[in-house]
Design an enzyme around this catalytic site. Structure first.
Site, PDB file in Angstrom:
ATOM      1  N   LYS A  98      24.200  54.656  82.727  1.00  0.00           N
ATOM      2  CA  LYS A  98      23.910  54.310  84.116  1.00  0.00           C
ATOM      3  C   LYS A  98      22.507  54.785  84.457  1.00  0.00           C
ATOM      4  O   LYS A  98      22.236  55.986  84.451  1.00  0.00           O
ATOM      5  CB  LYS A  98      24.934  54.954  85.057  1.00  0.00           C
ATOM      6  CG  LYS A  98      24.821  54.456  86.492  1.00  0.00           C
ATOM      7  CD  LYS A  98      26.011  54.908  87.313  1.00  0.00           C
ATOM      8  CE  LYS A  98      25.919  54.414  88.746  1.00  0.00           C
ATOM      9  NZ  LYS A  98      27.102  54.816  89.539  1.00  0.00           N
ATOM     10  N   ASP A 110      34.575  45.845  94.102  1.00  0.00           N
ATOM     11  CA  ASP A 110      33.828  46.014  92.853  1.00  0.00           C
ATOM     12  C   ASP A 110      33.797  47.461  92.390  1.00  0.00           C
ATOM     13  O   ASP A 110      33.269  47.753  91.311  1.00  0.00           O
ATOM     14  CB  ASP A 110      32.394  45.488  93.008  1.00  0.00           C
ATOM     15  CG  ASP A 110      31.675  46.077  94.211  1.00  0.00           C
ATOM     16  OD1 ASP A 110      32.053  45.736  95.339  1.00  0.00           O
ATOM     17  OD2 ASP A 110      30.747  46.888  94.021  1.00  0.00           O
TER      18      ASP A 110
END
Length: 652
Positions: free
Chosen positions: A162, A323
């Site tokens: 990430k 999401d």
């Protein structure tokens, strides 16, 4: 050193007059083969099944674009300048068969775990998904800052970076994460695991000399921050929004999923998820419709259990969009999360959530709403009428999980009584009224003993001591005043109240009755507090806790019914409570202290905090804990400016 024999030749190992050191120093590392030169990260055995099972974007264009008919796009992580470790989680890396010490000491470790160098067998890709954000369908979102590296065979884990750079889904962002957001995700991922809550894991944080500009408070005062990368680990990072890429044009926003009309891909994705992660359902339900219903029911069950666990530790996710909901029932995507200090059902940790849509008390209902959106996304593979029947089970399941956890937190182990729910509700109300610290108050309860036979006159003294214990966790008058100060200007509130009467249609467009009700409740509480002295407040707090403790001990007496060994019952009760009610959680000021130290070049505080979070229930005398780990409430004033974490946009 025996394994060097084949490389050097047996006759050369003992050459007269020549030292072994000279022989070794004459051999280049490359000549010594994989035994010595290989990084432990180069030994990871990737198979990357999802890229074989689900369609890949044929374009490798690095630019932002709509991706149609594909679930993943190949990407190239962007290297960092001078990457270096901030911290590693030994236990998370062990899932991959890695030694944390080996990884820390590996010169290539920071490069591999930041995406600056690619591990052999890895295939970087970004996942395409959509989502409902704050109740509105947002269309294509996708991994804007996250990068799938691959799946390893050991334990079947997916590795994700990430903050590794731009992807087709980065939108207006730069695909980077900074030190503060990476440390927060790293620490909370691991903290949740050690609290026993299903979560994605975090293996490491790497920072660098590369920098990006961030305006933390959107105040017009941007600053340069270090690019950092967190390694995330989970069986899969597929989410509810993964199935929303097939959505038809939304009736409110007009947006549609990029793969609308490609129903065959939806079927492929369901087959992959069920076969790979729900094999018992695949095996037990040969009929496709029944299989899909069973799958949805299990996702619903896991989600209900997850949110019940959040509620029981005072955790607020902050951005519960579709999401950010895992298809496996894991806590996913740590943005502006927060653990409550003072108990407040309206606790909202996201500074941009003006309507408190994702407040603490709203989480169970929001998770249900998200499940309904998942059901819609799975149709027609999941018949809507069957999904509705499954959703009718949600509330009872959530309540069951919640009560089961809460009974453990209160040490109610021998019996389940209908009045338990009322006792729990009254406890939370007492916490709210007195401003009690959520974590510490629960931790104190194990020190309240079951009533002993023949206790008589001593009972009053025991209740008094228990009350004093809980009073230490209560807020002061000034803290309560600050906490109950309305966030809305009084003139704005008066205008909205008038509008609600005169023009209800316009009122509904710009506000809602729940928001107004919360503001009025705060006003009412504040008015009462303004007319109260600190001494009067303490008296009221003591009276409230005395009443509740008396009811609690009366209920504890029922635990002793038909029990011959009262001491054994009490010991078991304390053991269960102290292994259910954490001594320490990741309070925001704790994370912030570690972040500030790291931003000043001291990474040791991050590792020290992690060490404490790995033992959240421990009260061993021999365990050295820093002062903050004793459960101190946040020293940050309740009415202070929202810290940087509260503004962190959750772009994955």
């Amino acid at each position: 050193m025996a394994y060097l024999g084949p490389l050097l030749g047996p006759s050369r190992l003992f050459v007269p007059g020549v030292s072994v050191f000279r022989l070794l120093s004459s051999v280049r590392m490359d000549d010594m083969g994989p035994a010595l030169s290989r990084s432990p990260l180069e030994r990871l055995d990737f198979d990357n099944v999802v890229l074989q099972k689900l369609p890949l974007d044929p374009s490798e264009d690095p630019g932002v674009r709509q991706v149609k008919g594909a679930c993943f796009s190949r990407v190239k992580p962007q290297p960092l300048s001078k990457p270096r470790f901030v911290a590693v989680s030994h236990q998370a890396l062990a899932l991959l068969g890695l030694s944390g010490e080996e990884v820390l000491n590996d010169p290539l470790g920071p490069e591999y775990l930041s995406g600056s160098k690619l591990m052999p067998g890895s295939e970087p890709a970004a996942h395409c998904y959509c989502g409902h954000q704050f109740g509105q369908f947002a269309g294509q979102l996708g991994d804007g800052a996250a990068c799938y590296l691959g799946e390893v065979r050991v334990g079947r884990w997916e590795i994700q970076l990430k903050g590794a750079g731009l992807t087709p889904y980065s939108r207006q962002a730069d695909g980077r994460k900074v030190l503060r957001s990476s440390i927060r995700e790293f620490l909370c991922s691991e903290a949740m695991f050690f609290l026993g809550i299903p979560t994605t894991r975090a293996g490491s944080v790497v920072t660098s000399d590369s920098r990006v500009i961030r305006d933390i408070y959107y105040s017009g005062h941007p600053r340069h921050e270090r690019c950092s990368v967190v390694v995330r680990i989970a069986p899969t990072f597929l989410r509810f929004g993964s199935f929303e890429i097939f959505k038809q044009a939304d009736e409110f926003t007009g947006r549609q999923g990029p793969s609308y009309g490609r129903d065959e891909i939806r079927g492929q994705m369901m087959d992959y998820v069920i076969e790979m992660f729900y094999p018992e359902i695949q095996e037990n339900f040969p009929d496709r419709v029944e299989r899909n219903v069973a799958f949805f029911r299990e996702v619903m069950r896991r989600t209900a259990r997850l949110v019940a666990q959040w509620q029981c530790v005072g955790f607020c996710h902050g951005v519960l969009n579709t999401d950010n909901m895992s298809i496996l029932g894991l806590t996913l995507d740590y943005g502006p999360y927060g653990f409550m200090d003072r108990f407040d059902p309206d606790f909202t940790c996201n500074a941009s959530d003006n309507s408190s849509r994702y407040s603490y008390q709203a989480q169970p209902a929001i998770c249900r709403w998200n499940l309904v959106k998942l059901a819609e996304a799975l149709a027609p593979e999941l018949p809507p009428d069957r999904a509705e029947i499954v959703m009718d089970e949600y509330l009872d399941l959530f309540n069951g999980f919640y009560l089961e956890n809460m009974r453990k937190k209160l040490g109610l182990l021998k019996k389940e009584e209908p009045e338990d729910e009322i006792l729990i509700t009254e406890l939370l109300q007492a916490m709210h009224n007195t401003g009690a610290d959520f974590t510490n108050a629960f931790r104190c309860l194990s020190q309240i003993s079951c009533p002993a036979e023949g206790e008589g006159e001593g009972e009053e003294e025991l209740v008094k001591k228990a009350t004093e214990l809980l009073l230490e966790q209560c807020a002061s008058l000034e803290e309560l005043k600050a906490a109950n100060k309305p966030t809305m200007d009084p003139r704005e509130l008066a205008m909205l109240l008038s509008m609600a009467q005169s023009n209800p249609a316009l009122f509904q467009m710009i506000s809602d009755r729940m928001t107004i009700a919360r503001q009025l409740d705060k006003l009412s509480r504040l008015k009462d507090l303004m007319e109260t002295s600190q001494e009067e407040l303490k008296t009221r707090q003591a009276e409230e806790w005395t009443r509740w403790i008396a009811r609690y001990r009366k209920r504890l007496a029922h635990e002793l019914d038909a029990q011959s060994d009262v001491q054994a019952v009490q010991q078991e009760r304390v053991r269960v409570m102290d292994s259910t009610n954490p001594r320490v959680v990741l309070r925001n000021y704790i994370a912030q202290n570690a972040i500030e130290a790291a931003e000043n070049g001291d990474f040791s505080e991050v590792q020290r905090v992690l060490k404490v979070l790995e033992k959240p229930f421990s009260s061993q005398p021999g365990l050295e804990l820093p002062a903050w780990a004793g459960g101190a409430r946040s020293p940050i004033p309740y009415d202070s400016k929202p810290p940087a974490w509260a503004h962190e946009i959750c772009v994955t």
